[in-house]
Design a protein around this motif. Structure first.
Motif, PDB file in Angstrom:
ATOM      1  N   PHE A 159      13.239  -9.607 -13.263  1.00  0.00           N
ATOM      2  CA  PHE A 159      13.532 -10.483 -12.123  1.00  0.00           C
ATOM      3  C   PHE A 159      12.350 -10.461 -11.153  1.00  0.00           C
ATOM      4  CE2 PHE A 159      17.607  -8.765 -13.575  1.00  0.00           C
ATOM      5  CZ  PHE A 159      18.318  -9.928 -13.803  1.00  0.00           C
ATOM      6  N   GLY A 160      12.086 -11.617 -10.524  1.00  0.00           N
ATOM      7  CA  GLY A 160      11.163 -11.637  -9.395  1.00  0.00           C
ATOM      8  C   GLY A 160       9.784 -12.204  -9.628  1.00  0.00           C
ATOM      9  N   GLU A 161       9.477 -12.725 -10.835  1.00  0.00           N
ATOM     10  CA  GLU A 161       8.127 -13.250 -11.042  1.00  0.00           C
ATOM     11  C   GLU A 161       7.828 -14.371 -10.038  1.00  0.00           C
ATOM     12  OE1 GLU A 161       9.865 -13.470 -14.901  1.00  0.00           O
ATOM     13  OE2 GLU A 161      11.086 -13.522 -13.114  1.00  0.00           O
ATOM     14  N   HIS A 162       6.562 -14.518  -9.725  1.00  0.00           N
ATOM     15  CA  HIS A 162       6.021 -15.441  -8.728  1.00  0.00           C
ATOM     16  C   HIS A 162       6.405 -15.032  -7.306  1.00  0.00           C
ATOM     17  CE1 HIS A 162       4.016 -18.234 -11.369  1.00  0.00           C
ATOM     18  NE2 HIS A 162       5.076 -18.225 -12.148  1.00  0.00           N
ATOM     19  N   ALA A 163       7.676 -14.780  -7.035  1.00  0.00           N
ATOM     20  CA  ALA A 163       8.073 -14.359  -5.687  1.00  0.00           C
ATOM     21  C   ALA A 163       7.385 -13.056  -5.301  1.00  0.00           C
ATOM     22  CB  ALA A 163       9.594 -14.205  -5.613  1.00  0.00           C
TER      23      ALA A 163
ATOM     24  N   VAL B 198       4.464 -12.099  -5.932  1.00  0.00           N
ATOM     25  CA  VAL B 198       3.098 -12.355  -5.473  1.00  0.00           C
ATOM     26  C   VAL B 198       3.080 -12.602  -3.959  1.00  0.00           C
ATOM     27  CG1 VAL B 198       1.099 -13.902  -5.707  1.00  0.00           C
ATOM     28  CG2 VAL B 198       2.447 -13.284  -7.720  1.00  0.00           C
ATOM     29  N   TYR B 199       4.220 -13.053  -3.425  1.00  0.00           N
ATOM     30  CA  TYR B 199       4.327 -13.361  -1.997  1.00  0.00           C
ATOM     31  C   TYR B 199       5.192 -12.330  -1.261  1.00  0.00           C
ATOM     32  CZ  TYR B 199       2.140 -17.631  -3.527  1.00  0.00           C
ATOM     33  OH  TYR B 199       1.253 -18.532  -4.069  1.00  0.00           O
ATOM     34  N   GLY B 200       5.153 -11.080  -1.749  1.00  0.00           N
ATOM     35  CA  GLY B 200       5.740  -9.977  -1.005  1.00  0.00           C
ATOM     36  C   GLY B 200       7.207  -9.711  -1.241  1.00  0.00           C
ATOM     37  N   ARG B 201       7.827 -10.419  -2.196  1.00  0.00           N
ATOM     38  CA  ARG B 201       9.235 -10.180  -2.478  1.00  0.00           C
ATOM     39  C   ARG B 201       9.407  -9.133  -3.577  1.00  0.00           C
ATOM     40  NH1 ARG B 201       7.788 -14.600   0.611  1.00  0.00           N
ATOM     41  NH2 ARG B 201       9.629 -15.602   1.520  1.00  0.00           N
ATOM     42  N   HIS B 202      10.674  -8.760  -3.840  1.00  0.00           N
ATOM     43  CA  HIS B 202      10.977  -7.734  -4.824  1.00  0.00           C
ATOM     44  C   HIS B 202      10.916  -8.283  -6.248  1.00  0.00           C
ATOM     45  CE1 HIS B 202      12.723  -5.827  -1.232  1.00  0.00           C
ATOM     46  NE2 HIS B 202      12.552  -4.677  -1.875  1.00  0.00           N
ATOM     47  N   ALA B 203      10.668  -7.365  -7.188  1.00  0.00           N
ATOM     48  CA  ALA B 203      10.723  -7.678  -8.618  1.00  0.00           C
ATOM     49  C   ALA B 203      11.130  -6.426  -9.377  1.00  0.00           C
ATOM     50  CB  ALA B 203       9.371  -8.177  -9.124  1.00  0.00           C
ATOM     51  N   ILE B 204      11.772  -6.633 -10.523  1.00  0.00           N
ATOM     52  CA  ILE B 204      12.105  -5.531 -11.432  1.00  0.00           C
ATOM     53  C   ILE B 204      11.292  -5.724 -12.695  1.00  0.00           C
ATOM     54  CG2 ILE B 204      13.889  -4.428 -12.824  1.00  0.00           C
ATOM     55  CD1 ILE B 204      15.920  -5.268 -10.714  1.00  0.00           C
ATOM     56  N   VAL B 205      10.525  -4.709 -13.043  1.00  0.00           N
ATOM     57  CA  VAL B 205       9.600  -4.789 -14.182  1.00  0.00           C
ATOM     58  C   VAL B 205       9.694  -3.496 -14.985  1.00  0.00           C
ATOM     59  CG1 VAL B 205       7.253  -5.384 -14.889  1.00  0.00           C
ATOM     60  CG2 VAL B 205       8.063  -6.047 -12.619  1.00  0.00           C
ATOM     61  N   SER B 206       9.586  -3.626 -16.308  1.00  0.00           N
ATOM     62  CA  SER B 206       9.650  -2.443 -17.167  1.00  0.00           C
ATOM     63  C   SER B 206       8.563  -2.481 -18.236  1.00  0.00           C
ATOM     64  CB  SER B 206      11.014  -2.357 -17.859  1.00  0.00           C
ATOM     65  OG  SER B 206      11.067  -1.248 -18.739  1.00  0.00           O
ATOM     66  N   ALA B 207       8.080  -1.297 -18.577  1.00  0.00           N
ATOM     67  CA  ALA B 207       7.235  -1.155 -19.765  1.00  0.00           C
ATOM     68  C   ALA B 207       8.107  -1.321 -21.009  1.00  0.00           C
ATOM     69  CB  ALA B 207       6.576   0.220 -19.781  1.00  0.00           C
ATOM     70  N   ILE B 208       7.529  -1.889 -22.066  1.00  0.00           N
ATOM     71  CA  ILE B 208       8.277  -2.119 -23.303  1.00  0.00           C
ATOM     72  C   ILE B 208       7.562  -1.474 -24.491  1.00  0.00           C
ATOM     73  CG2 ILE B 208       9.394  -4.242 -22.516  1.00  0.00           C
ATOM     74  CD1 ILE B 208       7.217  -5.824 -24.000  1.00  0.00           C
ATOM     75  N   ASN B 209       8.250  -1.480 -25.610  1.00  0.00           N
ATOM     76  CA  ASN B 209       7.770  -0.792 -26.814  1.00  0.00           C
ATOM     77  C   ASN B 209       6.802  -1.633 -27.645  1.00  0.00           C
ATOM     78  OD1 ASN B 209      10.126  -2.396 -27.302  1.00  0.00           O
ATOM     79  ND2 ASN B 209      10.275  -1.520 -29.336  1.00  0.00           N
TER      80      ASN B 209
ATOM     81  N   ASN C 126      18.290 -16.796 -11.613  1.00  0.00           N
ATOM     82  CA  ASN C 126      16.841 -16.653 -11.458  1.00  0.00           C
ATOM     83  C   ASN C 126      16.096 -17.728 -12.238  1.00  0.00           C
ATOM     84  OD1 ASN C 126      14.727 -13.651 -11.383  1.00  0.00           O
ATOM     85  ND2 ASN C 126      14.242 -15.769 -10.903  1.00  0.00           N
ATOM     86  N   GLN C 127      16.565 -18.044 -13.453  1.00  0.00           N
ATOM     87  CA  GLN C 127      15.921 -19.089 -14.245  1.00  0.00           C
ATOM     88  C   GLN C 127      15.984 -20.439 -13.538  1.00  0.00           C
ATOM     89  OE1 GLN C 127      13.928 -19.298 -16.676  1.00  0.00           O
ATOM     90  NE2 GLN C 127      13.990 -21.521 -16.975  1.00  0.00           N
ATOM     91  N   SER C 128      17.120 -20.748 -12.922  1.00  0.00           N
ATOM     92  CA  SER C 128      17.253 -22.023 -12.207  1.00  0.00           C
ATOM     93  C   SER C 128      16.247 -22.113 -11.059  1.00  0.00           C
ATOM     94  CB  SER C 128      18.676 -22.180 -11.674  1.00  0.00           C
ATOM     95  OG  SER C 128      19.598 -22.281 -12.740  1.00  0.00           O
ATOM     96  N   LEU C 129      15.999 -21.007 -10.393  1.00  0.00           N
ATOM     97  CA  LEU C 129      15.040 -20.999  -9.293  1.00  0.00           C
ATOM     98  C   LEU C 129      13.605 -21.112  -9.801  1.00  0.00           C
ATOM     99  CD1 LEU C 129      16.746 -18.266  -7.107  1.00  0.00           C
ATOM    100  CD2 LEU C 129      16.653 -20.718  -6.637  1.00  0.00           C
ATOM    101  N   LEU C 130      13.328 -20.511 -10.962  1.00  0.00           N
ATOM    102  CA  LEU C 130      11.997 -20.673 -11.561  1.00  0.00           C
ATOM    103  C   LEU C 130      11.772 -22.124 -11.986  1.00  0.00           C
ATOM    104  CD1 LEU C 130      11.836 -17.404 -13.690  1.00  0.00           C
ATOM    105  CD2 LEU C 130      10.522 -17.919 -11.623  1.00  0.00           C
ATOM    106  N   ARG C 131      12.821 -22.762 -12.468  1.00  0.00           N
ATOM    107  CA  ARG C 131      12.712 -24.188 -12.801  1.00  0.00           C
ATOM    108  C   ARG C 131      12.400 -24.993 -11.535  1.00  0.00           C
ATOM    109  NH1 ARG C 131      17.530 -24.867 -14.647  1.00  0.00           N
ATOM    110  NH2 ARG C 131      17.036 -24.244 -16.778  1.00  0.00           N
ATOM    111  N   ALA C 132      12.991 -24.594 -10.428  1.00  0.00           N
ATOM    112  CA  ALA C 132      12.784 -25.325  -9.169  1.00  0.00           C
ATOM    113  C   ALA C 132      11.355 -25.246  -8.675  1.00  0.00           C
ATOM    114  CB  ALA C 132      13.740 -24.791  -8.101  1.00  0.00           C
ATOM    115  N   ILE C 133      10.635 -24.161  -8.987  1.00  0.00           N
ATOM    116  CA  ILE C 133       9.236 -24.069  -8.537  1.00  0.00           C
ATOM    117  C   ILE C 133       8.265 -24.568  -9.610  1.00  0.00           C
ATOM    118  CG2 ILE C 133       9.661 -22.260  -6.838  1.00  0.00           C
ATOM    119  CD1 ILE C 133       8.515 -20.224  -8.831  1.00  0.00           C
ATOM    120  N   GLY C 134       8.790 -25.165 -10.668  1.00  0.00           N
ATOM    121  CA  GLY C 134       7.950 -25.902 -11.608  1.00  0.00           C
ATOM    122  C   GLY C 134       7.302 -25.103 -12.708  1.00  0.00           C
ATOM    123  N   VAL C 135       7.812 -23.912 -13.024  1.00  0.00           N
ATOM    124  CA  VAL C 135       7.164 -23.110 -14.058  1.00  0.00           C
ATOM    125  C   VAL C 135       7.946 -23.093 -15.376  1.00  0.00           C
ATOM    126  CG1 VAL C 135       5.970 -21.681 -12.377  1.00  0.00           C
ATOM    127  CG2 VAL C 135       8.182 -20.920 -13.255  1.00  0.00           C
TER     128      VAL C 135
END
Length: 286
Positions: A12-16, A18-29, A220-229
């Motif tokens: 969660f949180g990509e693009h946002a 970059v502008y100081g908001r929260h994101a959840i990110v994990s390392a993967i296998n 979250n996907q709907s909001l990513l669609r709204a910013i054009g990505v």
């Protein structure tokens, strides 16, 4: 010496972010492995091709060597790259190759670097190439685990995820596209970033609740669609998955790259399964 570093998945949180908001990110296998040998000149070999220092063909590795060489004396090296991480997929291939390159260089040339020093150098390389970056990719590749950013609170992600690769795209292009939209419609985009921020926070508090996480994935996907990505093809695949009861969203910059969702029962066609919370950068046996 050989060093390896993991790819990542942004839940969660990509693009946002970059502008100081929260994101959840994990390392993967999925990991990138970089082998470094002392040499009289520079040579980089990967699935892309064989070059010297080349800031167009091998920008991330070349800038990693440049930054390393600005701090430590470096006259030449032979660098070989192998990776499980699809290039341009949104799974952190660039962050992993930067971090693994710096770690392998430091090990081969007998230079002690802390994880924080590796991360800070790798973050600067990411900025060199992309112009603007959150630093999350090199952090995850360096430290591993799963985290809530920006406060770096470690999380447990108890799910496996299916990942579908929609094809290569340019992170820099997508970041620039969102920056243009923000300049054109600042109040609207800031509200969208705020909403994505709340999703990341709520997800961090409910990471063990599958149904809540699935709902947040869709919002979250709907909001990513709204910013054009998003793209029509991405929208079509997600709609088909939803007809089958699976929630999915972009991970990473969008415009292509990968989609993911919680793995439930049958693995969707043309997808891979990833685990979260994997180990960060490390030296491998020869």
């Amino acid at each position: 010496m050989i060093a390896s570093a993991p790819g990542k998945i942004i839940l969660f949180g990509e693009h946002a972010v970059v502008y100081g908001r929260h994101a959840i990110v994990s390392a993967i296998n999925l990991r990138c492995r970089v082998k470094v040998r002392r040499a009289r000149e520079f040579k980089i070999k990967s699935q892309i091709g064989v070059t010297g220092l080349d800031f167009r063909v091998h920008p991330y590795v070349s800038f990693a060597v440049k930054r390393f060489g600005e701090v430590f004396n470096l006259s030449g090296a032979q660098i070989e790259i192998e990776s499980d991480i699809p290039i341009g997929s949104g799974l952190g291939s660039s962050g992993a190759v930067i971090v693994a390159t710096i770690k392998a260089l430091s090990a081969e040339f007998g230079i002690e670097m802390s994880r924080e020093e590796i991360f800070e150098m790798a973050k600067q390389v990411e900025i060199d190439v992309q112009g603007r970056a959150s630093g999350i990719d090199p952090f995850i590749s360096t430290y591993g685990g799963a985290w809530l950013f920006p406060e770096r609170r470690e999380l447990n992600v108890p799910f496996e995820f299916f990942v579908i690769n929609m094809g290569r795209r340019s992170t820099a292009e997508m970041v620039s596209k969102v920056a243009v939209l923000k300049k054109q419609h600042p109040e609207i985009t800031e509200k969208i970033f705020d909403a994505i921020d709340r999703i990341s926070i709520e997800a961090s508090r409910n990471m063990g609740d599958k149904e809540t996480i699935k709902r947040l994935i869709s919002i979250n996907q709907s909001l990513l669609r709204a910013i054009g990505v998003s793209t029509p093809e991405i929208d079509r695949v997600i709609a088909e998955l939803e007809r089958r009861g699976l929630n999915a969203k972009i991970t990473g910059a969008g415009g292509g790259g990968c989609l993911f969702g919680i793995l439930e029962g049958v693995i969707p066609e043309n997808s891979i399964v990833v685990r979260c919370g994997e180990e960060g950068v490390r030296i491998e046996d020869e």
